[in-house]
Design a protein around this motif. Sequence first.
Motif, short mmCIF file in Angstrom:
data_model
loop_
_atom_site.label_atom_id
_atom_site.label_comp_id
_atom_site.label_asym_id
_atom_site.label_seq_id
_atom_site.Cartn_x
_atom_site.Cartn_y
_atom_site.Cartn_z
N MET A 59 0.85 -1.19 0.00
CA MET A 59 0.00 0.00 0.00
C MET A 59 0.89 1.25 0.00
O MET A 59 1.79 1.37 0.83
N VAL A 60 0.63 2.16 -0.95
CA VAL A 60 1.43 3.38 -1.03
C VAL A 60 0.98 4.39 0.01
O VAL A 60 -0.14 4.32 0.54
N ASP A 61 1.87 5.32 0.32
CA ASP A 61 1.56 6.38 1.28
C ASP A 61 0.80 7.48 0.55
O ASP A 61 1.40 8.36 -0.08
N PHE A 62 -0.51 7.40 0.61
CA PHE A 62 -1.36 8.37 -0.09
C PHE A 62 -2.63 8.60 0.71
O PHE A 62 -3.30 7.65 1.11
N GLU A 63 -2.96 9.85 0.93
CA GLU A 63 -4.13 10.20 1.72
C GLU A 63 -5.41 10.16 0.87
O GLU A 63 -5.51 10.82 -0.17
N ARG A 64 -6.37 9.34 1.30
CA ARG A 64 -7.66 9.29 0.63
C ARG A 64 -8.49 10.51 1.05
O ARG A 64 -8.51 10.89 2.22
N LYS A 65 -9.19 11.13 0.08
CA LYS A 65 -9.98 12.32 0.35
C LYS A 65 -11.37 12.21 -0.26
O LYS A 65 -11.60 11.40 -1.16
N LYS A 66 -12.27 13.04 0.23
CA LYS A 66 -13.60 13.11 -0.39
C LYS A 66 -13.52 13.89 -1.70
O LYS A 66 -14.31 13.68 -2.61
N ARG A 67 -12.59 14.82 -1.79
CA ARG A 67 -12.44 15.64 -2.99
C ARG A 67 -10.96 15.92 -3.23
O ARG A 67 -10.25 16.33 -2.33
N TYR A 68 -10.52 15.68 -4.46
CA TYR A 68 -9.12 15.86 -4.80
C TYR A 68 -8.93 17.10 -5.66
O TYR A 68 -9.86 17.58 -6.32
N GLY A 69 -7.71 17.62 -5.68
CA GLY A 69 -7.38 18.78 -6.50
C GLY A 69 -6.26 18.48 -7.47
O GLY A 69 -5.80 17.34 -7.60
N PHE A 70 -5.79 19.52 -8.15
CA PHE A 70 -4.77 19.35 -9.18
C PHE A 70 -3.47 18.80 -8.60
O PHE A 70 -2.83 17.94 -9.22
N GLU A 71 -3.08 19.26 -7.44
CA GLU A 71 -1.85 18.75 -6.82
C GLU A 71 -1.95 17.26 -6.54
O GLU A 71 -0.96 16.53 -6.62
N ASP A 72 -3.15 16.80 -6.21
CA ASP A 72 -3.35 15.37 -5.97
C ASP A 72 -3.15 14.58 -7.26
O ASP A 72 -2.58 13.48 -7.25
N LEU A 73 -3.61 15.14 -8.37
CA LEU A 73 -3.43 14.48 -9.66
C LEU A 73 -1.94 14.33 -9.97
O LEU A 73 -1.50 13.27 -10.43
N LEU A 74 -1.19 15.38 -9.72
CA LEU A 74 0.26 15.32 -9.97
C LEU A 74 0.91 14.25 -9.09
O LEU A 74 1.78 13.49 -9.54
N ARG A 75 0.47 14.17 -7.83
CA ARG A 75 1.00 13.19 -6.87
C ARG A 75 0.69 11.76 -7.32
O ARG A 75 1.55 10.87 -7.29
N ILE A 76 -0.55 11.54 -7.78
CA ILE A 76 -0.97 10.21 -8.24
C ILE A 76 -0.13 9.79 -9.44
O ILE A 76 0.32 8.63 -9.53
N MET A 77 0.12 10.73 -10.38
CA MET A 77 0.91 10.38 -11.56
C MET A 77 2.33 9.99 -11.17
O MET A 77 2.90 9.04 -11.72
N LYS A 78 2.91 10.70 -10.22
CA LYS A 78 4.26 10.36 -9.76
C LYS A 78 4.28 8.98 -9.11
O LYS A 78 5.23 8.21 -9.29
N ILE A 79 3.24 8.66 -8.35
CA ILE A 79 3.14 7.34 -7.71
C ILE A 79 3.06 6.24 -8.76
O ILE A 79 3.73 5.21 -8.67
N LEU A 80 2.23 6.47 -9.79
CA LEU A 80 2.05 5.46 -10.83
C LEU A 80 3.33 5.23 -11.63
O LEU A 80 3.62 4.12 -12.06
N ARG A 81 4.13 6.29 -11.82
CA ARG A 81 5.34 6.19 -12.62
C ARG A 81 6.56 5.79 -11.79
O ARG A 81 7.63 5.53 -12.34
N ALA A 82 6.41 5.74 -10.47
CA ALA A 82 7.53 5.40 -9.58
C ALA A 82 7.97 3.95 -9.79
O ALA A 82 7.22 3.13 -10.32
#
Length: 259
Positions: free
Chosen positions: A1-24
């Motif tokens: 499980m990756v270190d990522f905070e689940r939220k009710k609503r995500y923003g642009f910075e979250d999208l950037l973070r998710i992409m970095k996680i996927l490409r890691a």
Amino acid sequence: MVDFERKKRYGFEDLLRIMKILRAPDGCMWDQEQDHHSIRRNFIEETYEAVEAIDNEDSELLKEELGDVLLQVVFHAEIESEKGVFDITDVADGVCKKLIFRHPHIFGDTKVSSTGEILKNWDNLKQTEKHQQTAADTLDSVARSLPALIRADKVLSKAAKIGFDWDGVGGALSKVHEELHELEAAIQGQGNPAEELGDLLLAAAGVARFIGCDPEQCTAQSCEKFISWFRKLEILAGDKPLGEMTLDELSALWQTAKQ
């Protein structure tokens, strides 16, 4: 499980973070394997799906499809970021500077009195920005990856802006007739049929500009009309398979379907 905070609503910075996680290195194998070329078609398809949502005036679908387009932008930017070339902030910086530079009537002292003046300034500033020194340079700058009819319309429009144009729709129509005759001659062995067909389609795009329509949209609408008529033809044929009918029979049904 990756270190990522689940939220009710995500923003642009979250999208950037998710992409970095996927490409890691410990991320998604598929995402890690992609490069600009492998996801190029995805970009095109997502853009067209967003356009279809616009055409259908479906705001909810448009929201989803714009997200898919944004994902492609972030994906390509992340690939370059990993190579140390540029990142998404550089992309934003570039487009902000472009908008400021091309809107001197908003961010500078330039005075304008009409939309026409704004567009003329935009074209002049774009030529300066792109280092386009000749009229041919402006035509050559139209992306070759565009659908052919859209590119034809843009190329002809740019040529028209420097005065290389017909006086009216009559001249454009005459060019269509001329190209049609050359195509007919080429089919009979006096030339290259494919080349002459291309010239005919380019001439047709010229007519579209004079009658105020988009040649790409006109062709798309004709495709829809063709499909609609063909569906009626199929219904008129009843239980008889179309493949077993003669061309005369199909033509007769086609004429009925068009009514």
